[in-house]
Design a protein around this motif. Structure first.
Motif, mmCIF file in Angstrom:
data_model
loop_
_atom_site.group_PDB
_atom_site.id
_atom_site.type_symbol
_atom_site.label_atom_id
_atom_site.label_comp_id
_atom_site.label_asym_id
_atom_site.label_seq_id
_atom_site.Cartn_x
_atom_site.Cartn_y
_atom_site.Cartn_z
ATOM 1 N N PHE A 76 -41.644 -6.417 3.060
ATOM 2 C CA PHE A 76 -41.852 -6.639 4.515
ATOM 3 C C PHE A 76 -41.359 -7.821 5.097
ATOM 4 C CE2 PHE A 76 -44.632 -3.133 2.980
ATOM 5 C CZ PHE A 76 -45.283 -2.554 4.362
ATOM 6 N N ASP A 77 -41.229 -7.439 6.430
ATOM 7 C CA ASP A 77 -40.500 -8.704 7.175
ATOM 8 C C ASP A 77 -42.053 -9.266 7.911
ATOM 9 O OD1 ASP A 77 -37.803 -8.582 6.575
ATOM 10 O OD2 ASP A 77 -37.732 -6.968 8.179
ATOM 11 N N VAL A 78 -41.912 -10.575 8.012
ATOM 12 C CA VAL A 78 -43.112 -11.114 8.529
ATOM 13 C C VAL A 78 -42.956 -11.486 10.003
ATOM 14 C CG1 VAL A 78 -44.862 -13.039 8.527
ATOM 15 C CG2 VAL A 78 -43.653 -12.139 6.434
ATOM 16 N N GLU A 79 -43.821 -11.190 10.910
ATOM 17 C CA GLU A 79 -43.640 -11.668 12.327
ATOM 18 C C GLU A 79 -45.089 -12.385 12.919
ATOM 19 O OE1 GLU A 79 -43.238 -8.067 14.356
ATOM 20 O OE2 GLU A 79 -41.179 -7.646 13.792
ATOM 21 N N PHE A 80 -44.673 -13.159 13.743
ATOM 22 C CA PHE A 80 -45.835 -13.993 14.507
ATOM 23 C C PHE A 80 -45.804 -13.864 15.860
ATOM 24 C CE2 PHE A 80 -44.027 -16.032 10.457
ATOM 25 C CZ PHE A 80 -45.207 -16.017 9.688
ATOM 26 N N ARG A 81 -46.915 -13.516 16.420
ATOM 27 C CA ARG A 81 -47.140 -13.464 18.008
ATOM 28 C C ARG A 81 -48.187 -14.438 18.498
ATOM 29 N NH1 ARG A 81 -50.378 -9.487 15.307
ATOM 30 N NH2 ARG A 81 -52.158 -9.137 16.335
#
Length: 540
Positions: free
Chosen positions: A468-473
Protein backbone atom coordinates in the motif's frame (compact mmCIF):
# COMPACT_ATOMS: atom_id res chain seq x y z
CA UNK A 1 61.60 57.63 65.19
CA UNK A 2 58.02 58.76 64.74
CA UNK A 3 57.32 62.49 64.52
CA UNK A 4 54.00 61.99 66.27
CA UNK A 5 51.92 59.05 67.46
CA UNK A 6 48.83 58.13 69.39
CA UNK A 7 45.77 55.92 69.59
CA UNK A 8 43.28 55.43 66.76
CA UNK A 9 39.89 56.59 67.96
CA UNK A 10 36.48 56.00 66.43
CA UNK A 11 33.02 57.31 67.26
CA UNK A 12 30.54 55.10 69.09
CA UNK A 13 28.44 54.79 65.93
CA UNK A 14 31.43 53.39 64.06
CA UNK A 15 32.30 51.04 66.93
CA UNK A 16 28.80 49.58 66.87
CA UNK A 17 29.21 48.74 63.21
CA UNK A 18 32.69 47.32 63.74
CA UNK A 19 31.07 44.91 66.20
CA UNK A 20 28.95 43.64 63.32
CA UNK A 21 31.75 43.66 60.74
CA UNK A 22 31.69 46.80 58.61
CA UNK A 23 32.30 45.19 55.24
CA UNK A 24 30.91 41.86 54.14
CA UNK A 25 33.48 41.05 51.47
CA UNK A 26 36.95 42.06 50.30
CA UNK A 27 35.29 43.68 47.29
CA UNK A 28 33.12 45.90 49.49
CA UNK A 29 36.12 47.10 51.49
CA UNK A 30 38.35 47.86 48.48
CA UNK A 31 35.39 49.58 46.84
CA UNK A 32 35.62 52.17 49.63
CA UNK A 33 39.22 52.96 48.73
CA UNK A 34 38.11 53.44 45.12
CA UNK A 35 35.24 55.69 46.24
CA UNK A 36 37.66 57.78 48.32
CA UNK A 37 39.87 58.23 45.25
CA UNK A 38 36.83 59.17 43.17
CA UNK A 39 35.89 61.87 45.70
CA UNK A 40 39.52 63.07 45.70
CA UNK A 41 39.20 63.89 41.97
CA UNK A 42 41.50 61.04 40.93
CA UNK A 43 41.55 59.99 37.28
CA UNK A 44 43.24 56.66 37.98
CA UNK A 45 43.36 54.11 40.80
CA UNK A 46 45.91 51.30 40.56
CA UNK A 47 45.42 48.27 42.81
CA UNK A 48 47.90 45.41 43.03
CA UNK A 49 47.54 42.14 44.97
CA UNK A 50 50.94 40.66 44.04
CA UNK A 51 49.16 37.82 42.24
CA UNK A 52 49.44 34.85 42.79
CA UNK A 53 51.11 35.01 46.24
CA UNK A 54 48.82 37.75 47.61
CA UNK A 55 51.33 38.78 50.24
CA UNK A 56 51.17 42.51 49.45
CA UNK A 57 48.29 44.86 48.72
CA UNK A 58 48.70 48.36 47.31
CA UNK A 59 46.22 51.01 46.23
CA UNK A 60 47.48 54.21 44.63
CA UNK A 61 45.48 57.10 43.19
CA UNK A 62 46.36 60.41 41.53
CA UNK A 63 43.79 62.51 43.34
CA UNK A 64 44.31 65.72 45.31
CA UNK A 65 45.83 63.81 48.23
CA UNK A 66 45.39 64.12 52.00
CA UNK A 67 46.98 66.63 54.34
CA UNK A 68 48.71 65.73 57.58
CA UNK A 69 45.94 67.57 59.41
CA UNK A 70 43.25 65.47 57.74
CA UNK A 71 45.12 62.31 58.68
CA UNK A 72 45.33 63.43 62.32
CA UNK A 73 41.66 64.40 62.41
CA UNK A 74 40.67 60.98 61.12
CA UNK A 75 42.77 58.93 63.56
CA UNK A 76 41.88 61.15 66.53
CA UNK A 77 38.16 60.45 66.39
CA UNK A 78 37.19 61.51 62.89
CA UNK A 79 36.38 58.03 61.60
CA UNK A 80 32.60 57.93 61.44
CA UNK A 81 32.36 61.66 62.09
CA UNK A 82 33.55 63.04 58.76
CA UNK A 83 32.70 66.46 57.32
CA UNK A 84 32.25 64.67 53.98
CA UNK A 85 28.53 64.58 54.62
CA UNK A 86 28.47 68.39 54.47
CA UNK A 87 30.56 68.66 51.31
CA UNK A 88 28.80 69.86 48.18
CA UNK A 89 27.26 66.93 46.37
CA UNK A 90 29.14 67.80 43.19
CA UNK A 91 32.92 68.10 42.93
CA UNK A 92 35.27 68.67 40.01
CA UNK A 93 34.14 67.38 36.64
CA UNK A 94 30.49 67.29 37.77
CA UNK A 95 31.21 64.20 39.82
CA UNK A 96 28.79 63.48 42.66
CA UNK A 97 30.47 63.16 46.06
CA UNK A 98 30.19 59.52 47.09
CA UNK A 99 31.56 59.47 50.64
CA UNK A 100 29.42 60.28 53.63
CA UNK A 101 30.77 59.12 56.97
CA UNK A 102 34.49 59.07 56.25
CA UNK A 103 35.07 55.45 57.23
CA UNK A 104 36.71 54.52 53.94
CA UNK A 105 40.10 54.64 55.66
CA UNK A 106 38.95 51.68 57.78
CA UNK A 107 38.08 49.65 54.71
CA UNK A 108 41.46 48.00 54.29
CA UNK A 109 41.44 46.97 57.98
CA UNK A 110 39.07 44.17 56.97
CA UNK A 111 41.93 42.39 55.22
CA UNK A 112 45.01 43.53 57.14
CA UNK A 113 46.22 44.33 60.67
CA UNK A 114 48.23 47.41 59.72
CA UNK A 115 48.95 49.60 56.73
CA UNK A 116 51.05 52.56 55.63
CA UNK A 117 49.72 55.66 53.93
CA UNK A 118 51.81 58.11 51.88
CA UNK A 119 50.19 61.28 50.59
CA UNK A 120 51.25 64.22 48.46
CA UNK A 121 48.63 66.94 48.76
CA UNK A 122 48.33 69.10 45.67
CA UNK A 123 46.83 72.28 47.14
CA UNK A 124 49.02 72.61 50.24
CA UNK A 125 52.12 71.28 48.44
CA UNK A 126 52.88 69.00 51.39
CA UNK A 127 53.53 65.31 51.85
CA UNK A 128 53.66 62.85 54.73
CA UNK A 129 53.95 59.16 55.62
CA UNK A 130 51.74 57.64 58.30
CA UNK A 131 51.02 54.20 59.68
CA UNK A 132 47.98 52.64 61.34
CA UNK A 133 48.08 49.45 63.44
CA UNK A 134 44.80 47.87 64.55
CA UNK A 135 44.27 45.89 67.71
CA UNK A 136 44.02 42.17 67.14
CA UNK A 137 41.04 42.02 69.47
CA UNK A 138 39.21 45.04 68.01
CA UNK A 139 36.18 42.93 67.06
CA UNK A 140 35.84 41.61 70.63
CA UNK A 141 36.27 45.08 72.12
CA UNK A 142 33.65 46.46 69.78
CA UNK A 143 31.13 43.79 70.72
CA UNK A 144 31.77 44.21 74.43
CA UNK A 145 31.46 48.01 74.39
CA UNK A 146 28.39 47.95 72.17
CA UNK A 147 26.60 45.80 74.76
CA UNK A 148 27.48 47.91 77.80
CA UNK A 149 24.33 49.79 78.95
CA UNK A 150 24.54 53.48 79.71
CA UNK A 151 27.98 53.89 78.15
CA UNK A 152 28.36 57.60 77.30
CA UNK A 153 31.97 57.54 76.13
CA UNK A 154 32.36 59.53 72.89
CA UNK A 155 35.35 57.83 71.24
CA UNK A 156 36.94 54.38 71.52
CA UNK A 157 40.48 53.19 70.91
CA UNK A 158 40.90 50.49 68.24
CA UNK A 159 44.64 50.69 67.58
CA UNK A 160 47.61 53.03 67.25
CA UNK A 161 48.91 55.46 64.64
CA UNK A 162 52.24 57.06 63.82
CA UNK A 163 53.21 60.04 61.74
CA UNK A 164 56.55 58.73 60.46
CA UNK A 165 57.87 61.31 57.99
CA UNK A 166 57.14 64.59 56.25
CA UNK A 167 58.05 65.09 52.59
CA UNK A 168 58.47 67.90 50.15
CA UNK A 169 55.58 67.83 47.70
CA UNK A 170 56.26 65.82 44.54
CA UNK A 171 53.75 66.39 41.73
CA UNK A 172 54.72 63.02 40.20
CA UNK A 173 53.51 61.32 43.39
CA UNK A 174 50.34 63.40 43.73
CA UNK A 175 47.55 61.53 45.51
CA UNK A 176 47.46 58.77 48.09
CA UNK A 177 49.31 55.46 48.27
CA UNK A 178 48.12 52.82 50.73
CA UNK A 179 50.06 49.60 51.08
CA UNK A 180 50.37 46.69 53.47
CA UNK A 181 52.29 43.45 53.91
CA UNK A 182 50.50 42.67 57.17
CA UNK A 183 47.58 40.86 55.55
CA UNK A 184 45.19 38.70 57.49
CA UNK A 185 46.21 35.07 57.10
CA UNK A 186 42.71 34.00 56.09
CA UNK A 187 42.68 36.54 53.23
CA UNK A 188 45.92 35.35 51.60
CA UNK A 189 45.10 31.67 52.16
CA UNK A 190 41.64 31.93 50.57
CA UNK A 191 42.99 33.73 47.53
CA UNK A 192 45.89 31.34 46.98
CA UNK A 193 43.59 28.35 47.21
CA UNK A 194 41.00 29.64 44.74
CA UNK A 195 40.13 26.88 42.31
CA UNK A 196 40.70 29.05 39.24
CA UNK A 197 44.05 30.23 40.62
CA UNK A 198 45.27 26.70 41.27
CA UNK A 199 44.29 25.61 37.76
CA UNK A 200 45.87 28.62 36.02
CA UNK A 201 49.47 28.56 34.74
CA UNK A 202 51.85 30.17 37.22
CA UNK A 203 51.86 33.97 37.12
CA UNK A 204 49.20 33.89 34.41
CA UNK A 205 46.50 36.56 34.83
CA UNK A 206 44.00 37.72 32.21
CA UNK A 207 45.72 40.22 29.93
CA UNK A 208 42.66 42.36 29.21
CA UNK A 209 39.07 42.82 30.26
CA UNK A 210 37.69 40.90 27.29
CA UNK A 211 39.66 37.84 28.39
CA UNK A 212 38.45 38.38 31.94
CA UNK A 213 34.82 38.34 30.76
CA UNK A 214 35.44 34.87 29.33
CA UNK A 215 36.30 33.75 32.85
CA UNK A 216 33.00 35.18 34.07
CA UNK A 217 30.71 34.00 31.28
CA UNK A 218 32.19 31.19 29.23
CA UNK A 219 32.79 28.62 31.91
CA UNK A 220 31.14 25.61 33.51
CA UNK A 221 30.34 27.43 36.74
CA UNK A 222 26.87 28.58 37.74
CA UNK A 223 28.08 31.54 39.80
CA UNK A 224 31.17 33.74 40.02
CA UNK A 225 31.97 32.53 43.53
CA UNK A 226 32.70 29.08 42.12
CA UNK A 227 35.73 30.63 40.41
CA UNK A 228 37.08 31.46 43.86
CA UNK A 229 37.67 34.62 45.96
CA UNK A 230 40.15 36.26 43.57
CA UNK A 231 37.79 36.43 40.60
CA UNK A 232 34.86 37.10 42.91
CA UNK A 233 36.75 40.18 44.18
CA UNK A 234 37.32 41.46 40.65
CA UNK A 235 33.67 40.85 39.75
CA UNK A 236 32.53 42.81 42.81
CA UNK A 237 34.77 45.77 41.98
CA UNK A 238 33.43 45.81 38.43
CA UNK A 239 29.84 45.95 39.65
CA UNK A 240 30.32 48.24 42.66
CA UNK A 241 32.70 50.96 41.43
CA UNK A 242 31.53 54.01 39.37
CA UNK A 243 32.81 52.55 36.09
CA UNK A 244 31.42 52.70 32.54
CA UNK A 245 29.96 49.63 30.80
CA UNK A 246 32.46 47.61 28.80
CA UNK A 247 30.54 47.72 25.51
CA UNK A 248 28.72 51.04 26.12
CA UNK A 249 25.56 49.26 27.25
CA UNK A 250 24.56 46.15 29.20
CA UNK A 251 22.42 45.11 26.21
CA UNK A 252 24.15 43.33 23.34
CA UNK A 253 24.02 44.97 19.93
CA UNK A 254 22.88 41.69 18.35
CA UNK A 255 19.56 41.70 20.21
CA UNK A 256 18.45 45.27 19.54
CA UNK A 257 15.93 44.03 16.93
CA UNK A 258 14.82 41.18 19.19
CA UNK A 259 13.65 43.27 22.15
CA UNK A 260 9.90 43.11 22.75
CA UNK A 261 8.01 46.16 23.94
CA UNK A 262 5.53 45.03 26.58
CA UNK A 263 1.80 45.54 25.83
CA UNK A 264 0.33 49.01 26.35
CA UNK A 265 3.73 50.56 26.99
CA UNK A 266 4.16 54.09 25.75
CA UNK A 267 6.55 53.80 22.80
CA UNK A 268 8.13 57.14 23.67
CA UNK A 269 8.80 56.02 27.24
CA UNK A 270 10.39 52.80 25.98
CA UNK A 271 12.66 54.77 23.66
CA UNK A 272 13.47 57.12 26.53
CA UNK A 273 14.52 54.10 28.60
CA UNK A 274 17.03 52.98 25.98
CA UNK A 275 18.27 56.57 25.68
CA UNK A 276 18.67 56.69 29.46
CA UNK A 277 21.24 53.86 29.35
CA UNK A 278 23.19 55.65 26.63
CA UNK A 279 23.11 58.88 28.61
CA UNK A 280 24.26 57.05 31.73
CA UNK A 281 27.21 55.57 29.85
CA UNK A 282 28.15 59.02 28.55
CA UNK A 283 28.03 60.35 32.10
CA UNK A 284 30.24 57.56 33.42
CA UNK A 285 32.78 58.11 30.66
CA UNK A 286 32.79 61.85 31.31
CA UNK A 287 34.03 61.21 34.86
CA UNK A 288 37.36 60.20 33.29
CA UNK A 289 37.91 57.67 36.08
CA UNK A 290 39.95 54.50 35.55
CA UNK A 291 40.52 51.54 37.87
CA UNK A 292 43.44 49.20 37.13
CA UNK A 293 43.43 45.93 39.07
CA UNK A 294 46.48 43.68 38.65
CA UNK A 295 47.18 45.32 35.27
CA UNK A 296 43.57 44.86 34.09
CA UNK A 297 41.49 47.94 33.33
CA UNK A 298 38.09 47.31 34.86
CA UNK A 299 34.65 48.07 33.44
CA UNK A 300 31.14 47.16 34.44
CA UNK A 301 30.99 43.76 32.84
CA UNK A 302 27.31 43.13 32.06
CA UNK A 303 26.43 41.15 28.91
CA UNK A 304 22.70 40.62 28.42
CA UNK A 305 21.44 38.21 27.31
CA UNK A 306 23.74 35.32 28.06
CA UNK A 307 23.78 32.92 26.38
CA UNK A 308 22.81 34.92 23.32
CA UNK A 309 21.36 31.90 21.51
CA UNK A 310 18.43 29.91 22.85
CA UNK A 311 18.29 26.50 21.14
CA UNK A 312 18.74 27.47 17.48
CA UNK A 313 17.50 31.07 17.57
CA UNK A 314 18.50 34.43 19.04
CA UNK A 315 16.81 34.96 22.36
CA UNK A 316 13.67 37.07 22.34
CA UNK A 317 14.19 39.61 25.11
CA UNK A 318 12.10 42.21 26.91
CA UNK A 319 13.19 45.63 28.13
CA UNK A 320 11.23 47.58 30.75
CA UNK A 321 11.84 51.12 31.94
CA UNK A 322 10.57 52.87 35.06
CA UNK A 323 11.18 56.28 36.59
CA UNK A 324 10.10 58.04 39.77
CA UNK A 325 10.43 61.67 40.85
CA UNK A 326 8.58 62.92 43.91
CA UNK A 327 8.89 64.53 47.33
CA UNK A 328 8.85 62.06 50.23
CA UNK A 329 8.65 63.57 53.73
CA UNK A 330 9.87 66.91 52.40
CA UNK A 331 12.89 65.26 50.78
CA UNK A 332 13.25 64.58 47.02
CA UNK A 333 13.45 61.00 45.83
CA UNK A 334 14.33 60.51 42.20
CA UNK A 335 15.40 57.33 40.45
CA UNK A 336 15.35 55.55 37.12
CA UNK A 337 15.40 51.80 36.58
CA UNK A 338 15.52 49.28 33.77
CA UNK A 339 14.54 45.63 33.86
CA UNK A 340 15.73 43.09 31.31
CA UNK A 341 14.22 39.66 30.74
CA UNK A 342 15.48 36.78 28.61
CA UNK A 343 14.09 33.34 27.74
CA UNK A 344 16.14 31.34 30.23
CA UNK A 345 18.05 31.77 33.49
CA UNK A 346 20.40 34.77 33.65
CA UNK A 347 24.04 33.69 33.54
CA UNK A 348 26.06 34.10 35.64
CA UNK A 349 23.34 34.00 38.26
CA UNK A 350 25.14 36.84 40.09
CA UNK A 351 23.29 39.16 37.66
CA UNK A 352 19.87 37.83 38.62
CA UNK A 353 17.70 40.39 40.40
CA UNK A 354 18.22 44.10 40.92
CA UNK A 355 21.12 46.30 41.98
CA UNK A 356 20.60 49.70 43.57
CA UNK A 357 23.18 52.33 42.64
CA UNK A 358 23.51 55.67 44.44
CA UNK A 359 25.63 58.23 42.61
CA UNK A 360 26.66 55.42 40.26
CA UNK A 361 28.14 53.31 43.06
CA UNK A 362 26.66 49.88 43.71
CA UNK A 363 25.12 49.49 47.17
CA UNK A 364 25.72 45.80 47.54
CA UNK A 365 25.60 43.37 44.65
CA UNK A 366 22.49 42.17 42.80
CA UNK A 367 19.56 41.38 45.08
CA UNK A 368 18.06 38.11 43.85
CA UNK A 369 14.94 38.71 46.01
CA UNK A 370 14.07 41.89 44.04
CA UNK A 371 14.16 43.92 47.29
CA UNK A 372 12.18 41.22 49.11
CA UNK A 373 9.41 40.92 46.53
CA UNK A 374 6.66 38.98 48.31
CA UNK A 375 5.15 36.99 45.43
CA UNK A 376 6.37 33.66 44.11
CA UNK A 377 7.34 34.06 40.46
CA UNK A 378 9.63 31.07 39.98
CA UNK A 379 11.16 30.30 37.51
CA UNK A 380 10.56 33.70 35.86
CA UNK A 381 12.49 35.57 38.53
CA UNK A 382 15.61 33.73 37.33
CA UNK A 383 15.26 35.37 33.91
CA UNK A 384 15.33 39.02 35.02
CA UNK A 385 18.14 41.46 35.72
CA UNK A 386 18.04 45.20 36.30
CA UNK A 387 19.64 48.30 37.78
CA UNK A 388 18.12 51.13 39.80
CA UNK A 389 19.96 54.45 39.52
CA UNK A 390 19.11 56.77 42.41
CA UNK A 391 19.81 60.42 41.55
CA UNK A 392 18.39 62.08 44.65
CA UNK A 393 17.48 60.72 48.06
CA UNK A 394 17.89 57.32 49.77
CA UNK A 395 21.26 58.25 51.27
CA UNK A 396 19.63 58.64 54.67
CA UNK A 397 18.79 54.94 54.46
CA UNK A 398 22.40 53.86 53.92
CA UNK A 399 23.99 51.86 56.71
CA UNK A 400 27.54 52.78 57.66
CA UNK A 401 28.96 50.01 55.47
CA UNK A 402 27.38 51.67 52.39
CA UNK A 403 26.57 48.11 51.39
CA UNK A 404 23.04 47.81 52.81
CA UNK A 405 20.02 49.87 53.86
CA UNK A 406 17.98 50.70 56.91
CA UNK A 407 14.74 49.14 55.71
CA UNK A 408 12.63 51.37 57.98
CA UNK A 409 13.72 54.51 56.18
CA UNK A 410 10.85 56.23 54.34
CA UNK A 411 12.82 56.66 51.10
CA UNK A 412 13.78 52.99 51.06
CA UNK A 413 10.17 51.98 51.76
CA UNK A 414 8.81 54.11 48.87
CA UNK A 415 11.47 52.87 46.42
CA UNK A 416 10.72 49.28 47.38
CA UNK A 417 6.96 49.88 47.06
CA UNK A 418 7.24 51.52 43.63
CA UNK A 419 9.55 48.84 42.25
CA UNK A 420 7.27 46.05 43.51
CA UNK A 421 4.22 47.69 41.92
CA UNK A 422 5.98 47.88 38.59
CA UNK A 423 7.15 44.27 38.87
CA UNK A 424 3.66 42.99 39.68
CA UNK A 425 1.76 45.16 37.17
CA UNK A 426 4.12 45.16 34.19
CA UNK A 427 7.25 43.01 34.36
CA UNK A 428 6.11 39.62 35.62
CA UNK A 429 2.71 39.62 33.81
CA UNK A 430 4.45 40.41 30.51
CA UNK A 431 7.16 37.81 31.06
CA UNK A 432 4.48 35.23 31.97
CA UNK A 433 2.40 36.06 28.91
CA UNK A 434 5.35 35.81 26.57
CA UNK A 435 6.43 32.57 28.24
CA UNK A 436 3.01 31.04 27.58
CA UNK A 437 3.16 32.25 23.99
CA UNK A 438 6.65 30.78 23.49
CA UNK A 439 5.59 27.50 25.10
CA UNK A 440 2.57 27.28 22.82
CA UNK A 441 4.70 27.98 19.75
CA UNK A 442 7.21 25.39 20.91
CA UNK A 443 4.47 22.80 21.39
CA UNK A 444 3.24 23.49 17.86
CA UNK A 445 6.77 23.22 16.46
CA UNK A 446 7.37 20.02 18.39
CA UNK A 447 4.04 18.58 17.24
CA UNK A 448 4.72 19.46 13.61
CA UNK A 449 8.15 17.91 13.85
CA UNK A 450 6.65 14.78 15.41
CA UNK A 451 4.05 14.60 12.59
CA UNK A 452 6.84 14.58 10.00
CA UNK A 453 8.61 11.82 11.92
CA UNK A 454 5.38 9.80 12.14
CA UNK A 455 4.72 10.26 8.44
CA UNK A 456 8.18 8.98 7.56
CA UNK A 457 7.82 6.04 9.96
CA UNK A 458 4.40 5.13 8.55
CA UNK A 459 5.69 5.22 4.98
CA UNK A 460 8.56 2.88 5.91
CA UNK A 461 6.20 0.58 7.84
CA UNK A 462 3.67 0.15 5.01
CA UNK A 463 6.41 -0.25 2.43
CA UNK A 464 7.87 -3.05 4.55
CA UNK A 465 4.67 -4.87 5.49
CA UNK A 466 2.37 -4.15 2.57
CA UNK A 467 2.13 -2.99 -1.01
CA UNK A 468 0.00 0.00 0.00
CA UNK A 469 0.98 3.60 -0.69
CA UNK A 470 0.56 5.97 2.24
CA UNK A 471 -1.08 9.36 1.78
CA UNK A 472 -1.66 12.21 4.23
CA UNK A 473 -4.41 14.80 4.00
CA UNK A 474 -4.98 18.04 5.90
CA UNK A 475 -8.65 17.69 6.86
CA UNK A 476 -10.88 15.01 8.25
CA UNK A 477 -10.85 12.55 11.14
CA UNK A 478 -11.29 9.22 9.32
CA UNK A 479 -8.93 6.62 7.92
CA UNK A 480 -9.56 5.96 4.22
CA UNK A 481 -8.50 2.58 2.82
CA UNK A 482 -8.79 1.78 -0.87
CA UNK A 483 -8.14 -1.97 -1.37
CA UNK A 484 -8.42 -1.70 -5.13
CA UNK A 485 -5.99 1.18 -5.51
CA UNK A 486 -3.95 -0.13 -2.57
CA UNK A 487 -3.75 3.21 -0.83
CA UNK A 488 -4.21 4.13 2.83
CA UNK A 489 -4.86 7.77 3.75
CA UNK A 490 -4.19 9.24 7.20
CA UNK A 491 -5.67 12.54 8.43
CA UNK A 492 -2.91 14.86 9.64
CA UNK A 493 -5.27 16.10 12.36
CA UNK A 494 -5.05 12.72 14.06
CA UNK A 495 -1.26 12.75 13.97
CA UNK A 496 -1.38 16.18 15.65
CA UNK A 497 -4.11 15.16 18.11
CA UNK A 498 -3.80 14.31 21.80
CA UNK A 499 -2.86 10.85 22.93
CA UNK A 500 -6.50 9.98 23.76
CA UNK A 501 -7.76 10.90 20.29
CA UNK A 502 -4.95 8.96 18.62
CA UNK A 503 -5.73 5.96 20.81
CA UNK A 504 -9.43 6.12 19.97
CA UNK A 505 -8.56 6.48 16.28
CA UNK A 506 -6.26 3.45 16.44
CA UNK A 507 -8.82 1.33 18.32
CA UNK A 508 -11.56 2.22 15.86
CA UNK A 509 -9.49 1.39 12.78
CA UNK A 510 -7.35 -1.54 13.97
CA UNK A 511 -9.34 -4.08 11.95
CA UNK A 512 -8.77 -2.09 8.78
CA UNK A 513 -5.03 -1.97 9.53
CA UNK A 514 -5.03 -5.76 9.96
CA UNK A 515 -6.94 -6.15 6.70
CA UNK A 516 -4.37 -4.01 4.85
CA UNK A 517 -1.44 -6.10 6.06
CA UNK A 518 -3.34 -9.35 5.48
CA UNK A 519 -4.43 -8.28 2.00
CA UNK A 520 -0.82 -7.76 1.05
CA UNK A 521 0.94 -10.56 2.91
CA UNK A 522 -1.47 -13.12 4.14
CA UNK A 523 0.96 -13.88 6.93
CA UNK A 524 -0.35 -13.68 10.49
CA UNK A 525 3.11 -13.35 12.07
CA UNK A 526 4.00 -10.47 9.80
CA UNK A 527 0.62 -8.91 10.44
CA UNK A 528 1.28 -9.13 14.18
CA UNK A 529 4.70 -7.52 13.85
CA UNK A 530 3.27 -4.79 11.64
CA UNK A 531 0.52 -3.99 14.14
CA UNK A 532 3.07 -3.77 16.97
CA UNK A 533 5.14 -1.26 15.03
CA UNK A 534 2.04 0.67 14.00
CA UNK A 535 1.01 0.86 17.67
CA UNK A 536 4.43 2.16 18.58
CA UNK A 537 4.29 4.87 15.89
CA UNK A 538 0.79 6.15 16.61
CA UNK A 539 0.68 5.77 20.38
CA UNK A 540 4.37 6.31 21.13
Amino acid sequence: MAINQGEIEVSKKTLLHISEGIYRTEGSSIKELISNAFDAKATKVVINTNYPTFDILTCQDDGVGMTEGEFLRIVQGGIGDSPKSTISQINAGDRPTIGKLGIGILAIAQICRSFTIISHHEESKTGFKGRMVFRTDVDKVAKKKSLEPGDKQKNYEIGTWELEERYEYDSKKKGVLIFTKDLRQSYAKRFRESKAILQAPKNDTPLNFSTLLDYFYINDYRAIKELGPYYELIWELCQLAPLPYFNDTPLREEIKDHITVYPFENAGLHKHGLSFIKAKQAELKAFDFTVIFDDIRLYRGIKLPYPIWRHSHLQQCQFFYFEYDNIVRKRPLKFQAYFFSQECAIKPRDLKGLQIRIKNVGIGLYDATFIKYDKIESPRDNWISGEIYVHEGLESALNIDRDSFNENDEHYFILKQQIHRFLSSKVFPTVSSLQRKRNKEKRIRDAESRVLEMQEELEVLFNEYSEFDVEFRENGQELIVDLDEQTISFPNDILLATFKKRRDFFSTNILEFIEVFRHSLGDNSDVSDGIKKLTSIILG
